[in-house]
Design an enzyme around this catalytic site. Structure first.
Site, PDB file in Angstrom:
ATOM      1  N   ALA A   1       0.326  -0.668  -0.051  1.00 38.61           N
ATOM      2  CA  ALA A   1      -0.023  -0.030   0.029  1.00 38.61           C
ATOM      3  C   ALA A   1       0.877   1.129   0.024  1.00 38.61           C
ATOM      4  O   ALA A   1       2.222   1.558   0.787  1.00 38.61           O
ATOM      5  CB  ALA A   1      -0.294  -0.233   1.595  1.00 38.61           C
ATOM      6  N   ASP A   2       0.475   2.037  -0.467  1.00 34.45           N
ATOM      7  CA  ASP A   2       0.855   3.149  -0.305  1.00 34.45           C
ATOM      8  C   ASP A   2      -0.078   4.563   0.466  1.00 34.45           C
ATOM      9  O   ASP A   2      -1.088   4.106   0.922  1.00 34.45           O
ATOM     10  CB  ASP A   2       1.133   4.198  -1.576  1.00 34.45           C
ATOM     11  N   SER A   3       0.728   5.254   0.708  1.00 33.56           N
ATOM     12  CA  SER A   3       0.001   6.432   1.173  1.00 33.56           C
ATOM     13  C   SER A   3      -1.671   7.026   1.551  1.00 33.56           C
ATOM     14  O   SER A   3      -2.611   6.956   2.671  1.00 33.56           O
ATOM     15  CB  SER A   3       0.615   7.854   2.444  1.00 33.56           C
TER      16      SER A   3
ATOM     17  N   ASP B   1      -3.295   4.940  -0.393  1.00 35.37           N
ATOM     18  CA  ASP B   1      -3.938   3.607   0.015  1.00 35.37           C
ATOM     19  C   ASP B   1      -4.047   3.684   1.559  1.00 35.37           C
ATOM     20  O   ASP B   1      -5.341   3.177   2.031  1.00 35.37           O
ATOM     21  CB  ASP B   1      -3.238   2.391   0.043  1.00 35.37           C
TER      22      ASP B   1
END
Lengths: 79, 245
Positions: free
Chosen positions: A35-37, A39
C-alpha cells in the site's frame, strides 16, 4: 474468526488487489501488502463506511497492520 | 479527438459567461453535465438549451453543507463525477487601503475554500474509479496581480498552489488537476467596463481584442479529455499574449 475480521480482510483484498492468503493479521499494509500513503487513507475511509464508525487521524496513524484495524473496529464499532 | 462520450462533468458557476461556455462545450463532446450555480432560472435556461444529459443543482459555494450536498446530488444524478470544473467565483474589488475584512474573507471563502471543499468531496469517487479530471478556473491576475483585486488575486494564486499539491497527491490514481488562467474575456463581468477602460485593457493585450468564453472552453475540453492524461499540475494561460509566463 469473527465477522469483523472477515469484513476487514475483504475490504483489504478489494482495495489493494492482493491475494486473500496474504492478508494475515500481522501483515503491514505498507511493508507487506504494497500500500502507499493514499491507499491507507482509502482503507481507513472504507472501514469507516463499512462499519459506520469514525476513525480519528491519531487512531488512523496507529493502524498499520490488518490486526490493528480489526482490533480498533472491534473495540469501537456498534454493529 | 477529445471525445467525452460516457463521461460526466460537474461545472460550478455555470450561469456565468465562462462557466456556461465550458458546460456547453463539454456537453457537445458527449459528456453528461451537472450545472451548478446560485441562479436557478439561468441554470434551467441553459439546461433547456442543452437538452438531454443535463442536470441542475443549485448551491452556495460559501456553505459547507451545500457543497457536500452538491457533490452528492451531482453524483446521484449522473452516477459519478469524472470531470470537475471549479469555475464559481466572485469579485469584491477595492484598493487594499479601503478593502473591508468581509470583502477579503468572502472572496477567499467562495473562490478558494469552496473550491477546495468541493474538490475534496468529489475526489473520493475519482480515487475509487482511478480516473478523474479537476479543472480549476483561476485568472491571469493570480499570477500578475492587479490593483484593486488583492483578495481576488490572492484567491486565484491560491488555486494554483492548491492545484499543484492536489496534482501530486492524486497523480498515482490517474487523476489530473490543472488550472486555466483566462485573461480579459468578453462576459457580463467585462460588459460593464466603459469603452475607455476597455481601450486601456486592450493596450496590454497583443492580440488586440478580448477573448471569448468559447476560447476558454476549448482549453477545458482538452484538459478534460483522455488525450490530456499526462498533463497535471499545470496552468494553461489563455490571454491573447497579455502575460507570457
Amino acid at each position: 474468526m469473527s465477522d469483523i475480521a472477515e469484513r476487514v480482510k475483504k475490504i483489504v483484498v478489494e482495495h489493494l488487489g492482493v491475494e486473500a492468503a496474504q492478508v494475515k493479521e500481522d501483515a503491514k499494509f505498507i511493508d507487506d501488502l504494497g500500500a502507499d500513503s493514499l491507499d491507507t487513507v482509502e482503507l481507513v475511509m472504507a472501514f469507516e463506511e463499512e462499519f459506520s464508525i469514525e476513525i480519528p487521524d491519531d487512531a488512523a496513524e496507529k493502524i498499520q497492520t490488518v490486526g490493528d484495524a480489526i482490533n480498533f473496529i472491534n473495540s469501537n464499532s456498534k454493529s | 479527438m477529445f471525445d467525452l462520450t460516457g463521461k460526466t462533468a460537474l461545472v460550478t458557476g455555470a450561469s456565468g459567461g465562462i462557466g456556461g461556455a465550458i458546460a456547453r462545450a463539454l456537453h457537445k463532446q458527449g459528456a453528461a453535465v451537472t450545472l451548478s450555480g446560485t441562479r436557478a432560472d439561468a441554470l434551467e435556461q441553459l439546461k433547456a438549451g442543452l437538452g438531454e444529459r443535463t442536470h441542475v443543482v443549485t448551491a452556495k459555494m460559501d456553505d459547507p453543507t451545500d457543497i457536500d450536498r452538491l457533490a452528492k446530488e451531482a453524483e446521484a444524478a449522473m452516477g459519478k463525477i469524472d470531470i470537475l470544473v471549479n469555475n464559481a467565483g466572485i469579485t469584491r474589488d477595492n484598493l487594499s487601503m479601503r478593502m473591508k475584512d468581509e470583502d477579503w474573507e468572502k472572496v477567499l471563502q467562495v473562490n478558494l475554500t469552496g473550491t477546495f471543499r468541493l474538490t475534496r468531496a468529489a475526489m473520493r469517487g475519482m480515487m475509487r474509479r482511478r480516473h478523474g479530471r479537476v479543472i480549476n478556473i483561476t485568472s491571469v491576475v493570480g499570477v500578475t496581480g492587479n490593483p484593486g483585486q488583492a483578495n481576488y488575486a490572492a484567491a486565484k494564486a491560491g488555486l494554483i498552489g492548491m492545484s499543484k499539491s492536489l496534482a501530486q497527491e492524486l497523480a498515482s490514481r490517474a487523476i489530473t488537476v490543472n488550472c486555466i488562467a483566462p485573461g480579459f474575456i468578453a462576459t457580463p463581468m467585462t460588459d460593464v467596463l466603459t469603452d475607455e477602460q476597455k481601450k486601456g485593457i486592450l493596450g496590454r493585450v497583443p492580440a488586440d481584442r478580448l477573448g471569448t468564453p468559447d476560447e476558454i472552453a476549448a482549453g477545458a475540453v482538452y484538459l478534460a479529455s483522455d488525450e490530456a492524461a499526462y498533463v497535471t499540475g499545470q496552468t494553461l494561460h489563455i490571454n491573447g499574449g497579455m502575460a507570457m509566463i
